[in-house]
Design an enzyme around this catalytic site. Structure first.
Site: not given
Ligand code: NAP
Length: 263
Positions: A153-154, A167, A171
């Site tokens: 989640s987040s 967002y 979440k």
């Molecule tokens: P990211 O770097 O943007 O990577 C997103 C990933 O999700 C990519 O592999 C993308 O695939 C895939 N994706 C996007 N839409 C999709 C869909 N409809 N179906 C299947 N796959 C999909 O994001 P991230 O920062 O790693 O975030 C990953 C998770 O952690 C998310 O749920 C985000 O909300 C959560 N999160 C992130 C943070 C942060 O600070 N980064 C903090 C808290 C929570 P493609 O490569 O093919 O586009």
């Protein structure tokens, strides 16, 4: 014994970090992605190398599927069982940020629908499909280790950011997935967890890197650094290794202490 994890959104960012950490402990992997096939293949290759370096021979398989689309979710689960014959860990990681950060007085319904579809509906119904298959698996082989489910989640589940309300709402809704499935599956021995990451360095946070650099340097998090995908991956490994056997519905904050109230 062969253990298989399906990680959604594992081509990049946190999902990739989870895949790499699981590979190091010898897990076989289904690496899901939405559109970036090259990144998914790279993750698969890097996972094979990481496993090999640790003395493990694993198999990886990549599968394109948009988790917001019902037919894609079914195809992803079928692919997992066709390729590996089992599923021991579902990691609901895939998620998106709004394309535009817009004030809640201006933000569009279109963006809201997109985030609810990908960040809430996708994992909710993928978990439903996976849970049904896991229950069959448990019934067929009750002596084997029980499957696990973890959802990423987040801190946005409880932190108000008025320039991305969609967002935060998504979440917050997603945070109910874990209590629901944990309650439903507990008597089958299937534990369900939520991991709540803080500020993690990925493509998603790329556009706000300088803003968060400044906030972290000013004390945003008790542990004064950015989180990494590996930080989240190690928490998933703790669940995969069943180091929390008497906990279900639990939230693991992987946020450098962001959630602490301080005075
Ligand atoms: P990211 O770097 O943007 O990577 C997103 C990933 O999700 C990519 O592999 C993308 O695939 C895939 N994706 C996007 N839409 C999709 C869909 N409809 N179906 C299947 N796959 C999909 O994001 P991230 O920062 O790693 O975030 C990953 C998770 O952690 C998310 O749920 C985000 O909300 C959560 N999160 C992130 C943070 C942060 O600070 N980064 C903090 C808290 C929570 P493609 O490569 O093919 O586009």
């Amino acid at each position: 014994m062969k253990r298989v994890a399906l990680i959604t959104g594992a081509s990049r960012g946190i999902g990739r970090g989870i895949a790499l950490e699981l590979a190091k402990t010898g897990w076989h992997l289904v690496i899901n992605y939405a559109g970036n096939a090259a990144a998914a293949s790279q993750t698969a290759a890097d996972c094979l190398a990481a496993a090999q370096a640790g003395g493990h021979a694993i198999q990886t398989a990549t599968c394109q599927a948009d988790i917001s689309i019902s037919a894609d979710r079914a195809r992803l689960l079928d692919f997992t069982y066709t390729t590996f014959g089992r599923l021991d860990l579902l990691v609901n990681n895939a998620g998106v940020a709004p394309n535009v950060r817009a004030d809640i007085l201006e933000a569009s319904e279109e963006s809201f629908d997109r985030l609810i579809n990908i960040n809430v509906k996708g994992p909710y119904f993928l978990t439903q499909l996976a849970a049904r298959r896991m229950l069959e698996q448990v019934a067929q082989a009750p002596e084997e280790p029980r499957p696990r489910i973890v959802t990423i989640s987040s801190i946005s589940a409880y932190t108000a950011s008025t320039n991305r309300g969609d967002y935060c709402i998504a979440k917050a809704a997603l945070a109910m997935l874990t209590p629901l499935y944990a309650s439903r599956l507990a008597d089958s021995g299937i534990n369900v967890y939520e991991i709540r990451p803080g500020v993690i360095a990925t493509d998603m946070t790329g556009p706000v890197r300088e803003k968060y650099d400044k906030l972290i340097s000013e004390g945003l998090t008790p542990i004064p650094r950015w989180g990494t995908p590996a930080d989240v991956g190690k928490a998933v490994v703790a669940i995969a290794l069943d180091l929390l056997p008497f906990s279900t519905g639990e939230v693991l904050n992987v946020d450098g202490g962001f959630h602490l109230r301080r005075l």
